[in-house]
Enzyme design. Sequence first.
Site, short mmCIF file in Angstrom:
data_model
loop_
_atom_site.label_atom_id
_atom_site.label_comp_id
_atom_site.label_asym_id
_atom_site.label_seq_id
_atom_site.Cartn_x
_atom_site.Cartn_y
_atom_site.Cartn_z
N TYR A 42 -4.87 -8.14 4.40
CA TYR A 42 -5.79 -6.86 3.36
C TYR A 42 -6.59 -7.87 2.39
O TYR A 42 -5.56 -8.69 1.60
CB TYR A 42 -4.95 -5.76 2.89
CG TYR A 42 -5.60 -4.97 1.40
CD1 TYR A 42 -6.68 -4.24 1.75
CD2 TYR A 42 -5.14 -5.14 0.34
CE1 TYR A 42 -6.95 -3.64 0.80
CE2 TYR A 42 -6.10 -4.35 -0.72
CZ TYR A 42 -6.48 -3.43 -0.27
OH TYR A 42 -7.45 -2.81 -1.08
N ARG A 88 5.28 4.09 -21.72
CA ARG A 88 5.10 3.11 -20.71
C ARG A 88 6.62 2.73 -20.42
O ARG A 88 6.89 1.91 -18.54
CB ARG A 88 4.77 2.13 -21.35
CG ARG A 88 4.57 0.38 -20.19
CD ARG A 88 3.44 -0.22 -21.01
NE ARG A 88 3.81 -0.91 -22.62
CZ ARG A 88 4.56 -1.15 -23.22
NH1 ARG A 88 5.08 -1.86 -22.68
NH2 ARG A 88 4.28 -0.98 -24.35
N ASP A 115 4.64 -5.03 3.54
CA ASP A 115 2.95 -4.01 3.30
C ASP A 115 3.52 -3.10 4.25
O ASP A 115 2.95 -3.39 5.30
CB ASP A 115 1.95 -4.79 3.15
CG ASP A 115 0.99 -3.56 2.39
OD1 ASP A 115 1.22 -2.22 2.81
OD2 ASP A 115 -0.31 -4.06 2.03
N LYS A 160 -3.28 5.59 0.59
CA LYS A 160 -3.68 5.90 1.54
C LYS A 160 -3.18 6.71 1.91
O LYS A 160 -3.34 7.72 1.95
CB LYS A 160 -3.76 4.57 1.94
CG LYS A 160 -3.82 3.16 1.66
CD LYS A 160 -5.91 3.25 1.36
CE LYS A 160 -6.37 1.70 0.41
NZ LYS A 160 -5.78 0.20 1.05
C1 LIG Z 1 -5.48 -0.46 0.06
C2 LIG Z 1 -3.80 -1.43 0.32
C3 LIG Z 1 -4.16 -1.90 -0.28
C4 LIG Z 1 -4.03 -1.73 -2.25
O1 LIG Z 1 -4.03 -0.55 -2.82
P1 LIG Z 1 -4.91 -0.14 -3.78
O2 LIG Z 1 -4.00 1.30 -4.33
O3 LIG Z 1 -6.38 0.11 -2.96
O4 LIG Z 1 -4.99 -0.92 -5.13
C5 LIG Z 1 -2.50 -3.11 -0.02
N1 LIG Z 1 -2.38 -2.83 1.12
C6 LIG Z 1 -2.93 -2.26 2.31
C7 LIG Z 1 -2.63 -2.46 3.59
C8 LIG Z 1 -3.71 -1.67 1.41
O5 LIG Z 1 -4.72 -1.18 2.48
#
Ligand SMILES: *Cc1c(COP(=O)(O)O)cnc(C)c1O
Length: 399
Positions: free
Chosen positions: A120, A69, A190, A215
């Site tokens: 989001y 961890r 983000d 993503k």
């Molecule tokens: C998908 C997404 C998240 C969250 O990510 P996960 O890996 O699905 O937990 C956060 N911010 C944005 C802009 C996203 O598209």
Amino acid sequence: MTSPPQPTDSIGTPVSTPPDFETLRAETLAVAAGRPPRVVDAPLNTPPTFAATYIGTHQPGHGDLGYGRYGNPSWSALEEAIGALEGGRALTYASGMAAAHAVLELLPSGGTIVIPANCYLGVATAVAERATRYGLTVLTVDVADTAAVLTAAEGADMLWLESPTNPTIEVADLLAIGAGLRGNTLFVVDNTFATPLLQQPLSIGAHIVLHAATKFMSGHSDALMGALVVAKHDTARYRALEATRKLHGATPGTMEAYLVLRGIRTLSVRLAQSQANAAVLAERLATHPAIGRVRYPGLPHDPGHETAAKVMSGFGSVLSIEVANAPAAEALISSVSVWVFATSLGGVESMLERRRRWAGELPTVPEGLIRMSVGIEHVEDLWADLKQALDTLPPYSAE
Ligand SMILES: *Cc1c(COP(=O)(O)O)cnc(C)c1O
């Protein structure tokens, strides 16, 4: 019994030195970072290390990894690559939301956070839940309204921006916001939609950059991964986040870390292709009678165009369209066959979804809005698939 081949004397002999990352461009860093040392018989790629624990001295100050961890060479390799791309130091997490929670943990009880009005959904929901539990004040802003963002951020504990936003594709002027931000407000961006190839928020003064590496970085829709990046000199913040990650345990899987680093190797070519496809599709979609509005900052008339042209080095590959209503949107989604109906983005495959199908989606998102993540397929196949579906829809008229 024959004995196994014995190591030769040359194992571990340095062959050459790795390049100086400071001098390299993003496309090169994506390929060069996160590699093992260049010594004889080392693998070219950092192999996945499956380990819940490590053999060690278990004595303080020896720099052992210790326990699974606390650290893992597969995370470290991925973190080196993400850190190099954003120009900072990265920590990886089990998912984008795990990374988001690690940031939200930094808010004091009774504190104030500013978030995008169109945020989001997972983050908006997590913030709302914490607001009730910890007595937070939540201010929402139109990210495209720089003056409103700066006013709301005055005296706030945290300014959380997303740009371009999900799913309304609004663009924040990060340059102006970074320059105008005063006081001790923690500035979080983000950067999932833009990726570090299109904008690097640390360079304009953001304190923490967040990625849903699930993503674009992963790019193949087969792994969940989150990342936080802080400036190189921001050692105290890095150590604090790392200590919290050890305790909270929202650590990435080994296989996922391996897959996402493999995805990053091709990030620049994937993004270039999907972005070129998105530009062609956005223009054609904008003239189709079934569509009321295309949201894509690459279109000259898009409200985010000027800002994106200034702040970003490309317009990305996510766009949204508005058709007449929910039934029209559902009809479109069920009559495409190359495009995939799925709720993610940033993969090689083109995906679309009607966002309001989710009960919690914000009411500011139109019922007929479809978010489209453009992939790397041939653009004419993508267009033909969309066009035959759009041609069966009623002409758009505002309801
Ligand atoms: C998908 C997404 C998240 C969250 O990510 P996960 O890996 O699905 O937990 C956060 N911010 C944005 C802009 C996203 O598209």
